[in-house]
Design a protein around this motif. Structure first.
Motif, PDB file in Angstrom:
ATOM      1  N   ASP A 113       0.929  -1.385  -0.087  1.00  0.00           N
ATOM      2  CA  ASP A 113      -0.183  -0.117   0.007  1.00  0.00           C
ATOM      3  C   ASP A 113       0.878   1.401  -0.035  1.00  0.00           C
ATOM      4  OD1 ASP A 113      -2.757   0.968  -0.010  1.00  0.00           O
ATOM      5  OD2 ASP A 113      -2.206   1.863   2.072  1.00  0.00           O
ATOM      6  N   LYS A 114       2.034   1.306   0.474  1.00  0.00           N
ATOM      7  CA  LYS A 114       3.009   2.385   0.552  1.00  0.00           C
ATOM      8  C   LYS A 114       3.518   2.601  -0.737  1.00  0.00           C
ATOM      9  CE  LYS A 114       4.066   1.780   5.223  1.00  0.00           C
ATOM     10  NZ  LYS A 114       4.969   1.554   6.417  1.00  0.00           N
ATOM     11  N   MET A 115       3.371   1.849  -1.535  1.00  0.00           N
ATOM     12  CA  MET A 115       4.106   1.955  -2.951  1.00  0.00           C
ATOM     13  C   MET A 115       2.767   2.619  -3.749  1.00  0.00           C
ATOM     14  SD  MET A 115       5.799  -1.660  -3.899  1.00  0.00           S
ATOM     15  CE  MET A 115       6.617  -2.526  -2.860  1.00  0.00           C
ATOM     16  N   PHE A 116       1.733   3.121  -3.397  1.00  0.00           N
ATOM     17  CA  PHE A 116       0.575   3.403  -4.135  1.00  0.00           C
ATOM     18  C   PHE A 116       1.008   4.692  -5.239  1.00  0.00           C
ATOM     19  CE2 PHE A 116       1.171   7.121  -1.179  1.00  0.00           C
ATOM     20  CZ  PHE A 116       0.524   8.209  -1.958  1.00  0.00           C
ATOM     21  N   PHE A 117       2.044   5.354  -4.933  1.00  0.00           N
ATOM     22  CA  PHE A 117       2.179   6.478  -5.826  1.00  0.00           C
ATOM     23  C   PHE A 117       2.693   5.988  -6.999  1.00  0.00           C
ATOM     24  CE2 PHE A 117       5.822   5.716  -2.887  1.00  0.00           C
ATOM     25  CZ  PHE A 117       6.752   5.895  -3.990  1.00  0.00           C
ATOM     26  N   ILE A 118       3.475   4.802  -7.301  1.00  0.00           N
ATOM     27  CA  ILE A 118       4.364   4.531  -8.472  1.00  0.00           C
ATOM     28  C   ILE A 118       3.489   4.611  -9.638  1.00  0.00           C
ATOM     29  CG2 ILE A 118       4.202   1.929  -8.428  1.00  0.00           C
ATOM     30  CD1 ILE A 118       7.325   4.258  -8.426  1.00  0.00           C
ATOM     31  N   ASP A 119       2.201   4.242  -9.845  1.00  0.00           N
ATOM     32  CA  ASP A 119       1.539   4.144 -11.133  1.00  0.00           C
ATOM     33  C   ASP A 119       0.838   5.420 -11.422  1.00  0.00           C
ATOM     34  OD1 ASP A 119      -0.221   3.661  -9.174  1.00  0.00           O
ATOM     35  OD2 ASP A 119      -1.315   2.266 -10.345  1.00  0.00           O
ATOM     36  N   LYS A 120       1.049   6.430 -10.534  1.00  0.00           N
ATOM     37  CA  LYS A 120       0.195   7.409 -10.660  1.00  0.00           C
ATOM     38  C   LYS A 120       1.022   8.697 -10.843  1.00  0.00           C
ATOM     39  CE  LYS A 120      -3.181   5.483  -7.604  1.00  0.00           C
ATOM     40  NZ  LYS A 120      -2.405   4.377  -7.271  1.00  0.00           N
ATOM     41  N   VAL A 121       2.391   8.652 -11.196  1.00  0.00           N
ATOM     42  CA  VAL A 121       3.248   9.699 -11.423  1.00  0.00           C
ATOM     43  C   VAL A 121       3.517   9.638 -12.816  1.00  0.00           C
ATOM     44  CG1 VAL A 121       3.744  10.538  -8.908  1.00  0.00           C
ATOM     45  CG2 VAL A 121       5.087   8.645 -10.201  1.00  0.00           C
ATOM     46  N   PHE A 122       3.640  10.554 -13.677  1.00  0.00           N
ATOM     47  CA  PHE A 122       4.031  10.847 -15.089  1.00  0.00           C
ATOM     48  C   PHE A 122       4.998  11.426 -15.571  1.00  0.00           C
ATOM     49  CE2 PHE A 122      -0.697   9.634 -14.320  1.00  0.00           C
ATOM     50  CZ  PHE A 122      -0.454   8.054 -14.502  1.00  0.00           C
ATOM     51  N   GLU A 123       5.302  12.644 -14.659  1.00  0.00           N
ATOM     52  CA  GLU A 123       6.402  13.484 -15.191  1.00  0.00           C
ATOM     53  C   GLU A 123       7.521  12.649 -14.865  1.00  0.00           C
ATOM     54  OE1 GLU A 123       6.428  16.176 -16.799  1.00  0.00           O
ATOM     55  OE2 GLU A 123       4.097  16.190 -16.999  1.00  0.00           O
ATOM     56  N   PRO A 124       8.865  12.986 -15.706  1.00  0.00           N
ATOM     57  CA  PRO A 124       9.842  12.050 -15.398  1.00  0.00           C
ATOM     58  C   PRO A 124      10.628  12.593 -14.351  1.00  0.00           C
ATOM     59  CG  PRO A 124      10.160  13.885 -17.252  1.00  0.00           C
ATOM     60  CD  PRO A 124       8.944  13.889 -16.800  1.00  0.00           C
ATOM     61  N   PHE A 125      11.135  11.692 -13.321  1.00  0.00           N
ATOM     62  CA  PHE A 125      11.799  11.815 -12.269  1.00  0.00           C
ATOM     63  C   PHE A 125      12.762  10.593 -12.126  1.00  0.00           C
ATOM     64  CE2 PHE A 125       8.386   9.752 -10.612  1.00  0.00           C
ATOM     65  CZ  PHE A 125       8.932   8.748  -9.798  1.00  0.00           C
ATOM     66  N   LYS A 126      13.988  10.803 -11.546  1.00  0.00           N
ATOM     67  CA  LYS A 126      15.094   9.549 -11.464  1.00  0.00           C
ATOM     68  C   LYS A 126      15.378   8.942 -10.053  1.00  0.00           C
ATOM     69  CE  LYS A 126      19.939   8.671 -12.841  1.00  0.00           C
ATOM     70  NZ  LYS A 126      21.052   9.492 -13.254  1.00  0.00           N
ATOM     71  N   TYR A 127      14.957  10.020  -8.986  1.00  0.00           N
ATOM     72  CA  TYR A 127      15.375   9.645  -7.634  1.00  0.00           C
ATOM     73  C   TYR A 127      14.240   9.517  -6.663  1.00  0.00           C
ATOM     74  CZ  TYR A 127      20.077  11.417  -9.288  1.00  0.00           C
ATOM     75  OH  TYR A 127      21.116  11.478 -10.280  1.00  0.00           O
ATOM     76  N   ILE A 128      14.171   8.425  -5.771  1.00  0.00           N
ATOM     77  CA  ILE A 128      13.297   8.302  -4.631  1.00  0.00           C
ATOM     78  C   ILE A 128      13.735   8.293  -3.589  1.00  0.00           C
ATOM     79  CG2 ILE A 128      11.528   6.749  -3.858  1.00  0.00           C
ATOM     80  CD1 ILE A 128      10.812   5.703  -6.566  1.00  0.00           C
ATOM     81  N   LEU A 129      13.356   9.351  -2.887  1.00  0.00           N
ATOM     82  CA  LEU A 129      13.857   9.553  -1.284  1.00  0.00           C
ATOM     83  C   LEU A 129      12.611   9.125  -0.221  1.00  0.00           C
ATOM     84  CD1 LEU A 129      15.979  10.388   0.936  1.00  0.00           C
ATOM     85  CD2 LEU A 129      15.011  12.887   0.501  1.00  0.00           C
ATOM     86  N   ASP A 130      13.101   8.190   0.490  1.00  0.00           N
ATOM     87  CA  ASP A 130      11.907   7.667   1.490  1.00  0.00           C
ATOM     88  C   ASP A 130      12.399   8.384   2.784  1.00  0.00           C
ATOM     89  OD1 ASP A 130       9.962   6.223   2.429  1.00  0.00           O
ATOM     90  OD2 ASP A 130      11.039   4.215   3.018  1.00  0.00           O
ATOM     91  N   PHE A 131      11.505   9.234   3.066  1.00  0.00           N
ATOM     92  CA  PHE A 131      11.650  10.152   4.333  1.00  0.00           C
ATOM     93  C   PHE A 131      10.962   9.296   5.500  1.00  0.00           C
ATOM     94  CE2 PHE A 131      10.944  13.382   7.443  1.00  0.00           C
ATOM     95  CZ  PHE A 131      11.692  14.484   7.284  1.00  0.00           C
ATOM     96  N   GLY A 132      11.908   9.030   6.669  1.00  0.00           N
ATOM     97  CA  GLY A 132      11.481   8.262   7.648  1.00  0.00           C
ATOM     98  C   GLY A 132      11.590   6.780   7.164  1.00  0.00           C
ATOM     99  N   CYS A 133      12.650   6.441   6.459  1.00  0.00           N
ATOM    100  CA  CYS A 133      12.669   5.147   5.949  1.00  0.00           C
ATOM    101  C   CYS A 133      12.958   3.938   6.923  1.00  0.00           C
ATOM    102  CB  CYS A 133      13.947   4.966   5.010  1.00  0.00           C
ATOM    103  SG  CYS A 133      15.620   5.307   5.791  1.00  0.00           S
ATOM    104  N   ALA A 134      13.054   3.911   8.069  1.00  0.00           N
ATOM    105  CA  ALA A 134      13.218   2.911   9.100  1.00  0.00           C
ATOM    106  C   ALA A 134      14.368   2.011   8.474  1.00  0.00           C
ATOM    107  CB  ALA A 134      11.959   2.319   9.614  1.00  0.00           C
ATOM    108  N   ASN A 135      14.189   0.549   8.562  1.00  0.00           N
ATOM    109  CA  ASN A 135      15.084  -0.186   7.965  1.00  0.00           C
ATOM    110  C   ASN A 135      15.415  -0.437   6.500  1.00  0.00           C
ATOM    111  OD1 ASN A 135      12.714  -1.660   7.644  1.00  0.00           O
ATOM    112  ND2 ASN A 135      13.583  -3.437   8.466  1.00  0.00           N
ATOM    113  N   GLY A 136      14.611   0.467   5.748  1.00  0.00           N
ATOM    114  CA  GLY A 136      14.822   0.422   4.258  1.00  0.00           C
ATOM    115  C   GLY A 136      13.820  -0.714   3.687  1.00  0.00           C
ATOM    116  N   GLU A 137      12.954  -1.343   4.514  1.00  0.00           N
ATOM    117  CA  GLU A 137      12.102  -2.428   3.852  1.00  0.00           C
ATOM    118  C   GLU A 137      11.346  -1.858   2.532  1.00  0.00           C
ATOM    119  OE1 GLU A 137      11.731  -6.183   3.960  1.00  0.00           O
ATOM    120  OE2 GLU A 137      12.812  -4.985   5.359  1.00  0.00           O
ATOM    121  N   LEU A 138      10.917  -0.759   2.592  1.00  0.00           N
ATOM    122  CA  LEU A 138      10.146  -0.142   1.403  1.00  0.00           C
ATOM    123  C   LEU A 138      10.908  -0.167   0.291  1.00  0.00           C
ATOM    124  CD1 LEU A 138       7.654   0.890  -0.117  1.00  0.00           C
ATOM    125  CD2 LEU A 138       8.041   3.324   0.813  1.00  0.00           C
ATOM    126  N   ILE A 139      12.123   0.638   0.282  1.00  0.00           N
ATOM    127  CA  ILE A 139      13.278   0.511  -0.706  1.00  0.00           C
ATOM    128  C   ILE A 139      13.463  -0.832  -1.185  1.00  0.00           C
ATOM    129  CG2 ILE A 139      15.455   1.271  -1.117  1.00  0.00           C
ATOM    130  CD1 ILE A 139      15.203   3.487   0.489  1.00  0.00           C
TER     131      ILE A 139
END
Length: 257
Positions: free
Chosen positions: A24-50
């Protein structure tokens, strides 16, 4: 921000709980269309989402930020091929080519930070020039904050969780508003880290206050208010009633100027 106050008594249980909602935390990935290269996870904890996103979406470069040194060390071991930072000023990605993801973090900033910490947080989020800002957190609408539903409160008081409600009320006061009751319902199962959870404010701002914070330099791309299916199921199972109020929000904001 006081990292000692934010310390988690049972880290394994805390991290396991976070993993339940990883998709559910990946909800954004199919809804953003302008080009970008980097994803910064703010409050990443142990990096499980990444860790979960990298093999699924390998075209992005991933970084994580957390104020907890313990979490950053765990993230570096967990995802050795990503970059992790505990010092904001050392993050070395171009923010104008980046998406900053803020998941289950706003309420912690308000719970453990000073007013200065909170101002700094929002300045970093909206003042750094990120291409996209995505937010997913617990949030309650002022429009739904009616007097407490007496029949729901009575069901809790007559349940096996009555002692946890009593503990909750010793911190937050007697329940008179529905916002307070829903606040309790989001945390009553987290008894292993109860001392931390009971003092944390899951609803530090109303949904309406959050929306007012969005500056003119960003436009709203996507908004969803919802209740996690697991939460609704658990409440029906334990108390026999249906929770009709929304408990979470998802936002996608795109920089336009």
């Amino acid at each position: 921000m006081d990292t000692d106050m934010n310390r988690i008594s049972d880290l394994d249980i805390y991290l396991t709980r976070m993993q339940r909602s990883i998709l559910d935390k990946m909800f954004f990935i199919d809804k953003v269309f302008e080009p970008f290269k980097y994803i910064l996870d703010f409050g990443c904890a142990n990096g499980e989402l990444i860790k979960a996103m990298k093999p699924m979406f390998p075209d992005y470069e991933y970084s994580g930020y957390d104020i907890s040194r313990e979490m950053i060390e765990a993230a570096r071991q967990n995802v050795p091929d990503a970059k992790f930072y505990e010092d904001w000023d050392k993050i070395d990605i171009p923010f104008d080519e980046s998406l900053i993801n803020i998941s289950s973090t706003i309420h912690e900033v308000y719970s453990y930070g000073t007013e200065k910490d909170i101002d700094l947080f929002w300045d970093r989020v909206f003042g750094s020039g990120f291409r996209y800002v995505t937010i997913r957190d617990m949030m309650f609408s002022q429009a739904e904050n009616i007097p407490v539903r007496a029949e729901q409160l009575e069901a809790i008081r007559n349940s096996t969780y009555a002692e946890w409600l009593e503990s909750f009320e010793s911190v937050w006061g007697k329940l008179t508003e529905q916002r307070q009751l829903v606040h309790f319902l989001l945390k009553y199962k987290y008894t292993q880290n109860w001392d931390r959870e009971v003092h944390e404010n899951y609803f530090p701002v109303f949904t309406e206050e959050l929306m007012k914070r969005i500056p003119d330099s960003y436009r709203l791309v996507y908004k969803d208010v919802f209740t996690l299916p697991y939460t609704s199921w658990q409440i029906r199972k334990d108390f026999g009633f249906e929770l009709t109020e929304h408990t979470h929000i998802k936002l996608i904001l795109e920089r336009i100027k």
